[in-house]
Enzyme design. Structure first.
Site, PDB file in Angstrom:
ATOM      1  N   ASN A  17      57.895 -57.516 -70.203  1.00 32.56           N
ATOM      2  CA  ASN A  17      56.862 -58.147 -69.382  1.00 32.56           C
ATOM      3  C   ASN A  17      55.945 -58.908 -70.337  1.00 32.56           C
ATOM      4  O   ASN A  17      55.066 -58.324 -70.968  1.00 32.56           O
ATOM      5  CB  ASN A  17      56.104 -57.060 -68.614  1.00 32.56           C
ATOM      6  CG  ASN A  17      55.040 -57.638 -67.707  1.00 32.56           C
ATOM      7  OD1 ASN A  17      54.808 -58.850 -67.703  1.00 32.56           O
ATOM      8  ND2 ASN A  17      54.385 -56.783 -66.946  1.00 32.56           N
ATOM      9  N   ARG A  98      60.462 -59.646 -66.577  1.00 34.40           N
ATOM     10  CA  ARG A  98      59.649 -59.756 -65.366  1.00 34.40           C
ATOM     11  C   ARG A  98      59.107 -61.187 -65.304  1.00 34.40           C
ATOM     12  O   ARG A  98      58.508 -61.673 -66.272  1.00 34.40           O
ATOM     13  CB  ARG A  98      58.481 -58.774 -65.428  1.00 34.40           C
ATOM     14  CG  ARG A  98      57.630 -58.896 -64.212  1.00 34.40           C
ATOM     15  CD  ARG A  98      56.421 -58.011 -64.244  1.00 34.40           C
ATOM     16  NE  ARG A  98      55.657 -58.260 -63.035  1.00 34.40           N
ATOM     17  CZ  ARG A  98      54.355 -58.097 -62.918  1.00 34.40           C
ATOM     18  NH1 ARG A  98      53.666 -57.654 -63.945  1.00 34.40           N
ATOM     19  NH2 ARG A  98      53.752 -58.360 -61.790  1.00 34.40           N
ATOM     20  N   HIS A 187      54.047 -58.580 -56.116  1.00 35.71           N
ATOM     21  CA  HIS A 187      54.325 -57.128 -56.168  1.00 35.71           C
ATOM     22  C   HIS A 187      55.678 -56.786 -55.539  1.00 35.71           C
ATOM     23  O   HIS A 187      55.923 -55.645 -55.152  1.00 35.71           O
ATOM     24  CB  HIS A 187      53.267 -56.301 -55.398  1.00 35.71           C
ATOM     25  CG  HIS A 187      51.927 -56.223 -56.039  1.00 35.71           C
ATOM     26  ND1 HIS A 187      50.766 -56.165 -55.302  1.00 35.71           N
ATOM     27  CD2 HIS A 187      51.551 -56.198 -57.338  1.00 35.71           C
ATOM     28  CE1 HIS A 187      49.720 -56.101 -56.125  1.00 35.71           C
ATOM     29  NE2 HIS A 187      50.179 -56.127 -57.370  1.00 35.71           N
ATOM     30  N   ASN A 218      45.101 -52.311 -59.452  1.00 31.45           N
ATOM     31  CA  ASN A 218      44.000 -53.263 -59.673  1.00 31.45           C
ATOM     32  C   ASN A 218      44.149 -54.444 -58.728  1.00 31.45           C
ATOM     33  O   ASN A 218      43.203 -54.908 -58.118  1.00 31.45           O
ATOM     34  CB  ASN A 218      43.987 -53.724 -61.128  1.00 31.45           C
ATOM     35  CG  ASN A 218      43.388 -52.655 -62.021  1.00 31.45           C
ATOM     36  OD1 ASN A 218      42.376 -52.058 -61.665  1.00 31.45           O
ATOM     37  ND2 ASN A 218      44.021 -52.404 -63.154  1.00 31.45           N
ATOM     38  N   GLY A 219      45.397 -54.938 -58.637  1.00 33.95           N
ATOM     39  CA  GLY A 219      45.737 -55.858 -57.554  1.00 33.95           C
ATOM     40  C   GLY A 219      46.236 -55.011 -56.397  1.00 33.95           C
ATOM     41  O   GLY A 219      46.627 -53.855 -56.608  1.00 33.95           O
ATOM     42  N   ARG A 248      39.427 -59.154 -57.130  1.00 33.79           N
ATOM     43  CA  ARG A 248      39.746 -60.286 -56.240  1.00 33.79           C
ATOM     44  C   ARG A 248      39.248 -60.009 -54.830  1.00 33.79           C
ATOM     45  O   ARG A 248      39.355 -58.885 -54.341  1.00 33.79           O
ATOM     46  CB  ARG A 248      41.264 -60.517 -56.191  1.00 33.79           C
ATOM     47  CG  ARG A 248      41.806 -61.063 -57.464  1.00 33.79           C
ATOM     48  CD  ARG A 248      43.322 -61.281 -57.350  1.00 33.79           C
ATOM     49  NE  ARG A 248      43.948 -60.896 -58.586  1.00 33.79           N
ATOM     50  CZ  ARG A 248      45.135 -60.323 -58.692  1.00 33.79           C
ATOM     51  NH1 ARG A 248      45.862 -60.079 -57.611  1.00 33.79           N
ATOM     52  NH2 ARG A 248      45.626 -60.003 -59.857  1.00 33.79           N
ATOM     53  N   GLY A 337      48.089 -47.284 -58.733  1.00 35.38           N
ATOM     54  CA  GLY A 337      47.162 -46.291 -59.281  1.00 35.38           C
ATOM     55  C   GLY A 337      46.258 -45.656 -58.229  1.00 35.38           C
ATOM     56  O   GLY A 337      46.030 -44.441 -58.248  1.00 35.38           O
ATOM     57  N   ASN A 341      46.949 -41.884 -56.411  1.00 35.16           N
ATOM     58  CA  ASN A 341      46.030 -40.864 -56.930  1.00 35.16           C
ATOM     59  C   ASN A 341      44.800 -40.563 -56.088  1.00 35.16           C
ATOM     60  O   ASN A 341      44.158 -39.543 -56.311  1.00 35.16           O
ATOM     61  CB  ASN A 341      45.547 -41.273 -58.329  1.00 35.16           C
ATOM     62  CG  ASN A 341      46.691 -41.291 -59.310  1.00 35.16           C
ATOM     63  OD1 ASN A 341      47.322 -40.266 -59.549  1.00 35.16           O
ATOM     64  ND2 ASN A 341      46.993 -42.456 -59.854  1.00 35.16           N
ATOM     65  N   GLU A 392      57.960 -50.276 -61.733  1.00 44.53           N
ATOM     66  CA  GLU A 392      58.524 -51.631 -61.691  1.00 44.53           C
ATOM     67  C   GLU A 392      59.533 -51.859 -62.818  1.00 44.53           C
ATOM     68  O   GLU A 392      60.535 -52.525 -62.627  1.00 44.53           O
ATOM     69  CB  GLU A 392      57.377 -52.655 -61.764  1.00 44.53           C
ATOM     70  CG  GLU A 392      56.608 -52.697 -60.454  1.00 44.53           C
ATOM     71  CD  GLU A 392      55.213 -53.274 -60.578  1.00 44.53           C
ATOM     72  OE1 GLU A 392      54.333 -52.579 -61.131  1.00 44.53           O
ATOM     73  OE2 GLU A 392      54.996 -54.408 -60.133  1.00 44.53           O
TER      74      GLU A 392
HETATM   75  P1  ADP Z   1      47.587 -52.187 -62.316  1.00 44.35           P
HETATM   76  O1  ADP Z   1      47.544 -52.918 -61.003  1.00 44.35           O
HETATM   77  O2  ADP Z   1      46.800 -52.858 -63.395  1.00 44.35           O
HETATM   78  O3  ADP Z   1      48.968 -51.743 -62.719  1.00 44.35           O
HETATM   79  P2  ADP Z   1      47.161 -49.443 -61.571  1.00 44.35           P
HETATM   80  O4  ADP Z   1      48.277 -49.437 -60.592  1.00 44.35           O
HETATM   81  O5  ADP Z   1      47.299 -48.566 -62.776  1.00 44.35           O
HETATM   82  O6  ADP Z   1      46.743 -50.875 -62.063  1.00 44.35           O
HETATM   83  O7  ADP Z   1      45.838 -49.010 -60.786  1.00 44.35           O
HETATM   84  C1  ADP Z   1      44.598 -48.993 -61.404  1.00 44.35           C
HETATM   85  C2  ADP Z   1      43.590 -48.471 -60.407  1.00 44.35           C
HETATM   86  O8  ADP Z   1      43.967 -47.130 -60.065  1.00 44.35           O
HETATM   87  C3  ADP Z   1      42.185 -48.402 -61.002  1.00 44.35           C
HETATM   88  O9  ADP Z   1      41.255 -48.849 -60.034  1.00 44.35           O
HETATM   89  C4  ADP Z   1      42.019 -46.935 -61.253  1.00 44.35           C
HETATM   90  O10 ADP Z   1      40.669 -46.510 -61.206  1.00 44.35           O
HETATM   91  C5  ADP Z   1      42.790 -46.352 -60.091  1.00 44.35           C
HETATM   92  N1  ADP Z   1      43.078 -44.927 -60.297  1.00 44.35           N
HETATM   93  C6  ADP Z   1      43.840 -44.348 -61.227  1.00 44.35           C
HETATM   94  N2  ADP Z   1      43.782 -42.995 -61.119  1.00 44.35           N
HETATM   95  C7  ADP Z   1      42.954 -42.736 -60.096  1.00 44.35           C
HETATM   96  C8  ADP Z   1      42.461 -41.545 -59.483  1.00 44.35           C
HETATM   97  N3  ADP Z   1      42.813 -40.349 -59.919  1.00 44.35           N
HETATM   98  N4  ADP Z   1      41.640 -41.668 -58.425  1.00 44.35           N
HETATM   99  C9  ADP Z   1      41.254 -42.872 -57.980  1.00 44.35           C
HETATM  100  N5  ADP Z   1      41.670 -44.028 -58.505  1.00 44.35           N
HETATM  101  C10 ADP Z   1      42.509 -43.967 -59.556  1.00 44.35           C
END
Ligand code: ADP
Length: 408
Positions: A17, A98, A187, A218-219, A248, A337, A341, A392
């Site tokens: 990537n 990617r 995505h 994040n996205g 965004r 994320g 989570n 991914e």
């Molecule tokens: P990216 O899109 O950059 O791959 P991720 O899929 O890792 O990002 O997601 C990042 C987001 O997930 C951040 O906002 C982070 O705070 C959130 N996140 C990760 N762990 C937790 C958690 N335990 N509870 C709430 N939010 C979480």
């Protein structure tokens, strides 16, 4: 420093990537579905770069190392990667890249030749921040590994099955014909991966399932999947549309951009920068990281509370819309994320949707997720709500395996 000492003989796919300032990579042994090596080269284009990597040795032990790289460009970054491959005696069998934007041309993973790289470069007009870096990584790898099959896997490809009434915008036809203005969606690799995982979990062919997939990282984006194929998705011409995200805005009234340009005396670039990097969760709460927002909300911060309310409200609206679009659904999938989570975000996004057959089991939802797929719905009166870990890179490796005609 622990020296790499693995002998990696298994046929493997190197997944790359290549982003604007980073090169992320993973080496997968496809037969055992194992990650042999994983690394992040950070600081491309900067005075000082770093290279962090982890690998599995011949005895199955994991090791890790971090080195500083000095002034870094893509060539130096990829040289650092080849050095690690050589140190651990790993020889990839194929490479997967990617690629963010495949336009209308690439509806599936595609074996790379000169025509394909040129097309990816030309698509930079639609993805100026991503496609040039993706293409640069491909060109360097073609030179470094000329004998290996290399495959491009596109973030947009999964969405190309959308019908025209979903992907066209109600704007003059010439915008579409002359400038490619349409919904592309992003995505796709993640939505496709979690959809496949859901099919395995539900023990049904993907082609028989209607799913709503929510990738919340994040996205963030939602996808409506009918009989295994994407029929709508929330990101559009760019990744700015759709759900509220870390920085965004997601959906807004398009007239707002012109109004704020004139009223706040901002340039078009400044408005674009603000909508992409200073809006969404950050615009409302001052913070883009959901973990920090949830902590601030728990301590009574009102802006963080509003940000979470808005975030979940907008997810709920997409769930409702996609139930209407799909007619019936077999499961809702949470990934990324936040989706993987945050019990609170899942709970609040599905709140008061019992009449639509959506009911979270609070106990199951609050358990930390330890397996690849876990069910969080009330068994007696809800459709399946599944938390699925996205991967991914693994999906790209699998697609390369299928596309490169190698017997694994
Ligand atoms: P990216 O899109 O950059 O791959 P991720 O899929 O890792 O990002 O997601 C990042 C987001 O997930 C951040 O906002 C982070 O705070 C959130 N996140 C990760 N762990 C937790 C958690 N335990 N509870 C709430 N939010 C979480």
């Amino acid at each position: 420093m622990t020296q790499p000492n693995a002998t990696v003989n298994a046929p493997s796919v190197l997944v790359i990537n290549s982003g604007s300032s980073t090169i992320k990579y993973q080496l997968f042994a496809l037969a055992s579905d194992t990650v042999l090596l994983k690394g992040l080269i950070d600081g491309v284009g900067h005075e000082q770069g770093s290279h962090h990597y982890q690998w599995l040795d011949g005895l199955g032990q994991r090791h890790e190392n971090e080195v500083t790289l000095g002034q870094l460009d893509f060539d130096r970054g990829f040289t650092a990667l080849t050095k690690v491959l050589s140190d651990i005696q790993a020889t990839p069998t194929a490479i997967g890249h990617r690629v963010v934007h495949g336009g209308e041309q690439f509806s599936q993973a595609t074996l790379i030749d000169e025509t394909v790289v040129t097309a990816i470069e030309q698509l930079a007009i639609l993805a100026p921040l991503h496609n040039p870096a993706n293409a640069q990584g491909i060109r360097i790898c073609l030179a470094l590994f000329p004998a290996l099959p290399q495959v491009a896997v596109f973030d947009t490809a999964f969405h190309l099955t959308m019908p025209d009434y979903a992907y066209r915008y109600p704007v003059p036809e010439s915008w579409y014909q002359d400038y490619g203005v349409r919904r592309y969606g992003f995505h796709g690799t993640s939505h496709y991966y979690v959809a496949q995982q859901a099919a395995t979990y539900l023990d049904k062919p993907l082609s028989e399932l209607n799913l709503i997939s929510l990738h919340l990282g994040n996205g963030a984006s939602a996808a409506a999947i009918q009989q295994g194929q994407c029929i709508d998705t929330s990101m559009g011409f760019t990744p700015l549309e759709g759900l509220m995200m870390g920085t965004r805005s997601g959906d807004i009234d398009p007239a707002l951009t012109l109004y704020i340009e004139q009223s706040a005396n901002m340039t078009t670039d400044e408005v674009n920068e603000t909508l992409n990097h200073h809006s969404g969760l950050k615009g409302i709460s001052g913070e883009s990281d959901m973990r920090k927002i949830l902590q601030a909300k728990a301590s009574g911060d009102k802006k963080s509370n509003l940000a979470v309310q808005m975030y979940c409200y907008r997810i709920k609206k997409y769930i409702g819309a996609y139930i209407a679009v799909l007619g019936s659904i077999d499961a809702i999938l949470f990934t990324g994320g936040i989706g993987e989570n945050s019990a609170l975000i899942r709970q609040q996004s599905c709140d008061k949707m019992d009449t639509l057959g959506i009911k979270i089991d609070t106990k199951l939802n609050s358990k930390p997720v330890s397996v690849d797929v876990s069910a969080i719905h009330s068994a007696s009166d809800s459709l399946p709500l599944l938390v699925i870990k996205t991967d991914e890179e693994r999906q790209i490796a699998h697609q390369v395996g299928a596309e490169s005609n190698i017997v694994w």
